[in-house]
Design an enzyme around this catalytic site. Structure first.
Site, PDB file in Angstrom:
ATOM      1  N   ASP A   1      11.472 111.945 -52.861  1.00 24.90           N
ATOM      2  CA  ASP A   1      11.061 112.911 -53.891  1.00 24.90           C
ATOM      3  C   ASP A   1      12.372 112.809 -54.931  1.00 24.90           C
ATOM      4  O   ASP A   1      12.912 112.405 -54.638  1.00 24.90           O
ATOM      5  CB  ASP A   1      10.294 112.914 -53.959  1.00 24.90           C
ATOM      6  CG  ASP A   1       9.020 113.849 -55.331  1.00 24.90           C
ATOM      7  OD1 ASP A   1       9.361 113.679 -55.868  1.00 24.90           O
ATOM      8  OD2 ASP A   1       8.173 115.002 -54.485  1.00 24.90           O
ATOM      9  N   TRP A   2      11.822 112.906 -56.800  1.00 26.74           N
ATOM     10  CA  TRP A   2      12.812 113.228 -57.476  1.00 26.74           C
ATOM     11  C   TRP A   2      13.890 113.916 -57.061  1.00 26.74           C
ATOM     12  O   TRP A   2      13.553 114.942 -56.897  1.00 26.74           O
ATOM     13  CB  TRP A   2      12.171 113.087 -58.735  1.00 26.74           C
ATOM     14  CG  TRP A   2      12.010 111.489 -59.367  1.00 26.74           C
ATOM     15  CD1 TRP A   2      12.352 111.144 -60.420  1.00 26.74           C
ATOM     16  CD2 TRP A   2      11.380 109.647 -58.487  1.00 26.74           C
ATOM     17  NE1 TRP A   2      11.761 109.925 -60.498  1.00 26.74           N
ATOM     18  CE2 TRP A   2      11.560 109.372 -59.727  1.00 26.74           C
ATOM     19  CE3 TRP A   2      10.779 110.632 -57.401  1.00 26.74           C
ATOM     20  CZ2 TRP A   2      11.131 108.105 -59.347  1.00 26.74           C
ATOM     21  CZ3 TRP A   2      10.328 109.288 -57.454  1.00 26.74           C
ATOM     22  CH2 TRP A   2      10.509 107.669 -58.160  1.00 26.74           C
TER      23      TRP A   2
END
Length: 824
Positions: A269-270
């Site tokens: 995920d970012w």
């Protein structure tokens, strides 16, 4: 309905994956994109990848393992540079749980939770096909969706982005949607692996869960996604049993690779990566959105001998392998289809109609009759609430208002706000010195300041409402008695709010701050900057008096109409959880006042998740539409007037209030204590918890009414040697055609010495029956559904013995009972 999840994961992963691809091909009438890619390899998958891997330099390999800035952005979430000299194209990655999130127009589909409410995997497949085609048409290669985390708490801010509280239903739907997405050539990324079931402290919370609970609940959907051929998996932000998900070898290697045979790539995920060596060796292949850990630090670690080069090769091979599978390494520019906006809109409307859930209908309130008088009440009645914020935000092709959709059906339609959420002007004379609070313009490069007083004549609750233009750094700083009313908020909360309540009619962003003001003068200080292009702001207020006026106007409209359709709303967004399941603002008081004035009031809920309803008994009807997408207004009108039978059923239990649900009263379960969240409910998730604790929900899992009636009869269940066939007869006993979703639930096994659920969802079937029509239905119950996870041997154990089976219209409306011996 048959279970699409592989029955026993120790079987050949390739055989299971091939089976999922074959199912997709049969459903769509042809080979899927992965199958076509394999066919182009002439039966020798991996040959092209090995050749490329041998020619890549270390720096080129590293460049394929982390995101970078896109030189020609399309507004997508991420970009992976390719290697031009070897013909490896770049990849563009877009968010897309409810449509493709780029800066260009796309079909804004209903929220996934509304899709799930249709209990229809075939519809989920077509939903995926729309996103898959549009993603490719809009220049994207990878979709950061679907989300399959279970709905564990009603407070979770992203419940609208996922499917259900039930593992079986989630597994069916995610597999079908992935088949649809990837059948159009777009790589799907199932997320967030694993246990990202809340937004509160999502970046750091440590989720503690036992092995059996993990496999029997959260992991089932991810396993189904892998079996359906998902090209990528996204690691979650949170920790799982003490280790961050993106460097958790037990998950990324032990479960995902070794048990399930996943051959695609795992991305973070970012900004969810916390290490270089640990994450890569654990099984993470790609860091997004940049190379903080997998860029220069990884290259240096390989050159210094801290990280074996073979692990870099392993990750690169996984990325290239998926690209090859989707035909992206053929050496030719990818051919992209044209958007089919009309087809996308048709599916969007079909999903909204199919998922519409009629929770209550008394005194013949619905369907509405053509030609009557209707009072539409609520701000979202005049402006559509299309979708949620954050990564689910889509720029819709168009979006009509419910008010406009209802006008052609009634002889007279009126509208009342009920509550003006954008505020009223600050009274003249309250400010000293005065200024134009309705349109304060700041010229480019200039700074405007105000230092004066706001005088309040009586103690009063105020909600300050700030409207402003420009990006958040240009948002005016407003201080009242030294308190900053609108401090900058991190991430999604500032930049991608997306919903109606955060933008005024003219597009200005809106923020609110509620506080109690004492009588007298209060110092007000404002600093506003014009930036490069200038800025504009308004300062308004909502008070008890303005709310009372709004309610009075709504009551007058309700009394003057035969029917009332009151639109209740709630904005939800990635990055923050709800604090209550009650409707926000003054809506409860509004509903109570309007229903007292006119009992023929239908409340339409455009909310993100379960909602408490202390006003329920006063209503004539309640229709749950969640976030219905760009065609939501037309779909809502079609259901309200009976053009379409409300065929949706709840995929999550609605608790009666904030004190009676699976995580209520125990902060260890939610939101966590000292950074640790414990899944103390074990396998009793969702409706299983209500049964285990004998707690009555407001509305149970699977609940939903029709405009007609159905009966069930003649149950029979037989063990076939490879599952159960549960048969029964369904009859439409009403005078209208309608939709029913009979559900099969299975009781515990007497032969397993485990704490088993009272009942589990074992299967279901969505049916459309004409008035008076009768149909014999057989629901297939797979061995996996009848099995429990044995932590002693780390595998599934079939629950043999005599199993009780119920057939009903919800988890609590169980109308038939039968039994069968499982296992011979």
């Amino acid at each position: 309905m048959t279970d699409t999840v592989p029955r026993f994961p120790r079987r050949s992963a390739l055989r299971l994956l091939g089976g999922a691809i074959a199912v997709a091909a049969a459903a769509t009438g042809g080979p899927t994109a992965p199958a076509r890619a394999h066919a182009r390899d002439g039966g020798a998958p991996g040959t092209r990848v090995d050749a490329l891997l041998a020619r890549l330099t270390l720096d080129e390999k590293i460049s394929l393992l982390h995101g970078a800035t896109d030189p020609s952005p399309l507004g997508q979430a991420g970009h992976l540079p390719g290697v031009e000299r070897l013909g490896i194209p770049p990849l563009r990655l877009a968010d897309g749980p409810a449509g493709v999130r780029v800066t260009r127009h796309a079909t804004a589909l209903p929220a996934p939770v509304l899709l799930a409410s249709a209990f229809d995997p075939d519809l989920a497949r077509r939903y995926g096909q729309v996103i898959g085609r549009e993603g490719r048409a809009l220049g994207q290669d990878v979709l950061l969706s679907p989300m399959v985390n279970l709905i564990r708490t009603p407070y979770a801010g992203r419940n609208f982005e996922t499917f259900s509280e039930d593992p079986l239903l989630s597994a069916h739907l995610v597999a079908a949607e992935i088949e649809g997405i990837q059948g159009e050539g777009l790589i799907a990324t199932v997320k967030h692996f694993a246990l990202n079931n809340q937004e509160h402290d999502r970046m750091s919370v440590d989720v503690r869960v036992d092995e059996r609970t993990l496999h029997e609940t959260e992991l089932r959907g991810f396993e189904a996604a892998v079996a359906a051929g998902a090209g990528a998996v996204m690691g979650a932000y949170n920790k799982v049993n003490g280790t961050f998900a993106c460097e958790n070898a037990a998950l990324l290697t032990g479960v995902l690779r070794e048990r399930w045979g996943f051959t695609g790539w795992v991305m973070s995920d970012w900004s969810a990566v916390h290490s270089t060596r640990e994450a890569l060796l654990a099984g993470l292949d790609m860091e997004m959105p940049d190379g903080t850990h997998f860029g220069t630090p990884l290259a240096s670690a390989v050159r210094d001998g801290g990280v074996p080069a073979t692990y870099v090769d392993r990750a690169v091979r996984r990325v290239l392998g998926v690209m090859d599978r989707f035909g992206l390494l053929d050496g030719t520019a990818p051919r992209r289809p044209e958007r089919d906006a009309r087809a996308g809109a048709a599916v969007a409307r079909e999903v909204a109609e199919a998922g519409a859930i009629l929770l209550r209908n008394e005194r013949g309130t619905l369907p509405l009759a053509d030609g009557g008088s209707v009072a539409v009440i609520g701000p979202t009645g005049a402006r559509p609430l299309v979708g949620g914020g954050g990564s689910a935000h889509v720029v819709p092709e168009h979006a009509d208002s419910p008010l406009d959709a209802l006008r052609p059906r009634a002889a007279r339609v009126t509208h009342a706000l009920g509550e003006d959420v954008f505020g009223k002007p600050v009274p003249a004379g309250a400010l000293d010195p005065g200024f134009d609070t309705e349109a304060q313009r700041v010229e480019p490069g200039r700074t405007w300041t105000y230092d004066g007083t706001l005088t309040v004549t009586d103690p009063e609750d105020w909600t300050f409402v700030l409207h402003y233009s420009g990006t958040p750094p240009l948002r005016p700083e407003v201080l009242l008695d030294g308190e900053n009313l609108f401090p900058l908020m991190p991430g999604w909360n500032e930049y991608f709010t997306g919903g109606l309540l955060t933008h005024a009619d003219d597009g200005l962003s809106v923020r609110r701050k509620a506080l109690r003001l004492t009588r007298g003068a209060h110092r007000l200080t404002i600093t506003a900057r014009g930036g490069d292009t200038g800025s504009l702001f308004r300062l308004r207020r909502i008070t008890a008096a303005t709310r009372a006026d709004d309610v009075a106007e709504a009551v007058r409209a309700a009394r003057a109409a035969r029917d009332v359709v009151l639109f209740a709303y709630e904005d939800a967004i990635e990055g923050q959880d709800r604090t209550t399941i009650a409707l926000p603002g003054n809506q409860e008081r509004l509903i109570e006042a309007v229903t007292a004035a006119n009992p023929r009031t239908t409340v339409v809920l455009n909310t993100s998740s379960a909602t408490s309803m202390p006003w329920l008994e006063r209503t004539g009807a309640v229709l749950q539409m969640y976030y219905p997408g760009q065609e939501g207004a037309a779909a809502t009108a079609a259901v309200l007037y009976g053009d379409r039978d409300p065929g949706g059923r709840l995929t999550q239990s609605f608790p009666a209030d904030d004190d009676h649900h699976p995580v209520a009263g125990d902060p260890r379960r939610y939101p966590g204590v000292d950074g640790t969240e414990t899944y103390a409910e074990g396998v009793h998730v969702g409706h299983r918890w209500y049964d285990a604790e004998d707690v009555r929900p407001l509305f149970p899992f699977g609940h939903g009414l029709s405009y007609t009636s159905f009966t069930y009869a003649d149950p029979d269940a037989r063990w076939t040697g490879d599952g159960l066939d549960v048969s029964f007869t369904v009859r439409n006993t009403g005078r209208r055609d309608g939709v029913d979703v009979p559900q099969v639930y299975a009781g515990p096994s007497p032969d397993l010495p485990l704490d088993q659920p009272v009942r589990v969802l074992a299967g279901y079937r969505r049916l459309s029956l004409r008035a008076g029509e009768e149909r014999r239905v057989t629901v297939r119950v797979e061995p996996r559904t009848l099995s429990s996870w044995d932590a002693g041997v780390h595998d599934w154990a079939l629950g043999t013995g005599v199993r009780t089976l119920w057939i009903g219209a919800s988890s609590r409306d169980l109308r038939l009972r039968t039994s069968a011996r499982v296992g011979g």
